[in-house]
Design an enzyme around this catalytic site. Sequence first.
Site, PDB file in Angstrom:
ATOM      1  N   SER A  52       0.778  -1.240  -0.119  1.00 36.42           N
ATOM      2  CA  SER A  52      -0.055   0.039  -0.006  1.00 36.42           C
ATOM      3  C   SER A  52       0.861   1.324  -0.166  1.00 36.42           C
ATOM      4  O   SER A  52       0.284   2.289  -0.647  1.00 36.42           O
ATOM      5  CB  SER A  52      -0.854  -0.029   1.237  1.00 36.42           C
ATOM      6  OG  SER A  52      -1.575  -1.208   1.319  1.00 36.42           O
ATOM      7  N   HIS A  90      -1.367  -2.868  -7.076  1.00 38.84           N
ATOM      8  CA  HIS A  90      -2.098  -2.430  -5.786  1.00 38.84           C
ATOM      9  C   HIS A  90      -3.725  -2.660  -6.056  1.00 38.84           C
ATOM     10  O   HIS A  90      -4.409  -1.635  -6.405  1.00 38.84           O
ATOM     11  CB  HIS A  90      -1.848  -0.918  -5.628  1.00 38.84           C
ATOM     12  CG  HIS A  90      -2.252  -0.544  -4.138  1.00 38.84           C
ATOM     13  ND1 HIS A  90      -2.913   0.779  -4.117  1.00 38.84           N
ATOM     14  CD2 HIS A  90      -2.285  -1.147  -2.991  1.00 38.84           C
ATOM     15  CE1 HIS A  90      -3.576   0.679  -2.819  1.00 38.84           C
ATOM     16  NE2 HIS A  90      -3.070  -0.495  -2.078  1.00 38.84           N
ATOM     17  N   GLU A 146      -4.415  -0.249  -9.064  1.00 40.14           N
ATOM     18  CA  GLU A 146      -3.314   0.748  -9.532  1.00 40.14           C
ATOM     19  C   GLU A 146      -2.055  -0.219 -10.013  1.00 40.14           C
ATOM     20  O   GLU A 146      -1.510  -0.996  -9.214  1.00 40.14           O
ATOM     21  CB  GLU A 146      -2.692   1.511  -8.024  1.00 40.14           C
ATOM     22  CG  GLU A 146      -3.708   2.699  -8.051  1.00 40.14           C
ATOM     23  CD  GLU A 146      -3.147   3.694  -6.650  1.00 40.14           C
ATOM     24  OE1 GLU A 146      -3.440   4.897  -6.848  1.00 40.14           O
ATOM     25  OE2 GLU A 146      -2.573   3.077  -5.884  1.00 40.14           O
ATOM     26  N   ASN A 175      -3.826   6.275  -2.043  1.00 43.08           N
ATOM     27  CA  ASN A 175      -3.675   6.350  -0.483  1.00 43.08           C
ATOM     28  C   ASN A 175      -2.832   7.710  -0.106  1.00 43.08           C
ATOM     29  O   ASN A 175      -3.067   8.173   0.971  1.00 43.08           O
ATOM     30  CB  ASN A 175      -2.640   5.212  -0.011  1.00 43.08           C
ATOM     31  CG  ASN A 175      -3.582   3.964   0.027  1.00 43.08           C
ATOM     32  OD1 ASN A 175      -4.865   4.111   0.205  1.00 43.08           O
ATOM     33  ND2 ASN A 175      -3.106   2.577   0.177  1.00 43.08           N
TER      34      ASN A 175
END
Length: 687
Positions: A404, A425, A437, A475
Amino acid sequence: MSGTVHVERDGNVAVLVIDNPPVNASSADVRRALLDAIGTVQSDFTIEAAVLIGAGNTFVAGSDIKEFGKPIPEPQLPVIQAAIRDCPTPFIAALHGAALGGGFELALSCDARIATPDVIVGFPEVSLGMIPGAGGTQYLPRLTGIPAAIEMICSCRRIGAKEGKERGLIDAMADGELRATAVAFARGWIGRKRPLGRIDVPPSPADAIDKATAAALRAGRNRPQVSAAIEAVQWAASLPFDDALAKERTVFQALRMSTEAAALRHLFFAERQAPKTSGLDGIAPARIARAGVVGAGTMGAGIAMCFADAGIPVILVDQDEAAVDRGMAAIRSFYERTVKSGRMSESEAASRIARITPAENLEALSSADLVVEAIFEDMGIKKDLLVRLDGLVAPHAILASNTSYLNLDALAAVTGRADKVVGLHFFNPAQTMRLLEVVRAQATSAETLASALDVAKRLRKLAVIARVGEGFIGNRIYAAYRRQCEFMLEEGAFPEDIDAALENFGFAMGPFAVADMSGLDTAWRMRKRLAATRDSHERYCEIPDRICEQGRLGRKTGAGWYSYRSGERKGASDPAVRALIEEASALKGIVRRAFTAEQICRRVVVTMVNEAALLLAEGIAARPSDIDVVLVNGYGFPKHEGGPLFWASHQDRATVLAELENLAAVSGYGFRTGDVAGLLDRLQDQA
Ligand code: NAI
């Protein structure tokens, strides 16, 4: 010239072949050519029936979406449909591939429809902020009744041949070659006309209509195009056909020019562009026949299901038998629930589960072409794993990380194949979230990137390419606005104020409800990890730490930002949390003030815009629209607002810049201000 129509003859039948590659979209040129072709049919008395068919592998798959933001060039679709209706010669639509939106409306304006077994039909307009505007809301209920028409139009569901035939949308199935079968079928129509407008709507009980209405409004989150579609469908039973058509057209014209429709069109194009990048032309992706996943926890189990769902055999490894068993149990339980809900057959679920081979040691991965690691978020542990994997997988195999936040360049560097390391991701739950991602590290080769994008496509994921940076795209922005939400707690808001404001703006859930759902401990662990290196001059909100220290780790512990009665998913605001927050403000000497919902939302979205400007400047995100795709598909940002940057492009520039200045001032030392003015200029140029 975009598109044309060839008029061909088969004895007394004219075959009108619509030819506008790749999907025969109904462009202005196509419509003009169609009108001419209908004129030819009408004026040639040796033509006794006509077949409308698409060249290549589809009928008219839809309208040209680019036309919807501007005045639509003449002749518009209703003119073509009126010409078909007024021509004494019967018109048969021969459908294959897709007949969607305007394409389906064109077919419905013919006298009958014949289709191949693989056809899909339907109306995607509502998902683009509009309603069908060329009779879709009037034709459909005449065939299906009002309740089913409401459901089909509002859900934008694609309807297969079998259901289409059962519901009367398709009159005959073409068993053999479509064109020849359609010509023979058309001969059976010689001397007849059956425009749908002359058929009465079959009656439906009022409670069935009410039920369909309520369900559509709920699923469509009360968006204006959903209620407009419901209303228009009902005109089919209450108004003369021509009046209803005219009213439908007026509503369609107004809705297609709305900001909401523009937002949804923006996302439509943004999603198609996101997986594209320069430098990959002519680079063949590697063949991924077998995949591996390491870590059978929350993410690993979900990722394994993604491969199984795509028909790719996958080996799922964890450290010991108990962990693997837990992962497999979660997988079985997910498929069991899917079968129970009627969305999958038992045998299909069984064959998907059979594609997942559990294993307790890494050696089982030696035959994999791609291994995704989804183990604990810890640099040391991940590095150890990558070194081991590097030594045992085949030389051509790709190693992917689901990290992450961690630095993918550093992870790649410990292997002898940094060119074959890439980030994949996934979002939680991986088996259902579309967003992925795809992270291109410094050393990731073009071939590895092409292969990762190809895998994403096979997994039916929506890929967005990101570069390496803490938290990549999503994120990183999430961390930035969550921080501002925490600051607002200190300044005077409560979690329920912030969540309610953002949910009212259209977010699926507010950040505090999300945190409670996913558990507060992961972020807490990360804060503790970063504590030693944190700059003590930076503004730091201690409220989340205080919450965690009380054992309030979210829903799983019965309490977090909210308190949860056993079994309840929705939390109640908790006086203890309020007291803790007020105490934190007092400790810092902050005089609490009230926030309006609008102030909360604007502060959150302006924060996103600022972080986006930084991400673009750092090259972590390639284009503004990629950021909108990530926020909408991964973080519950309201689709109808088009993403934070589409939103920004519709705001008063000076106000946004003033808010940003204010944001920087209240955030204090360490706050990084991006070139938002430059970004707004760029968005303006693209609009
Ligand atoms: P988790 O704790 O549910 O699962 C991790 C699994 O990895 C455990 O089953 C553990 O036994 C196993 N494991 C640990 N070390 C191992 C090793 N050396 N060899 C084999 N197996 C090992 O964690 P979760 O939530 O699934 O996260 C995994 C990764 O995915 C992390 O990097 C995380 O940052 C990332 N991620 C998590 C998301 C989430 O929402 N939970 C979303 C996207 C990414």
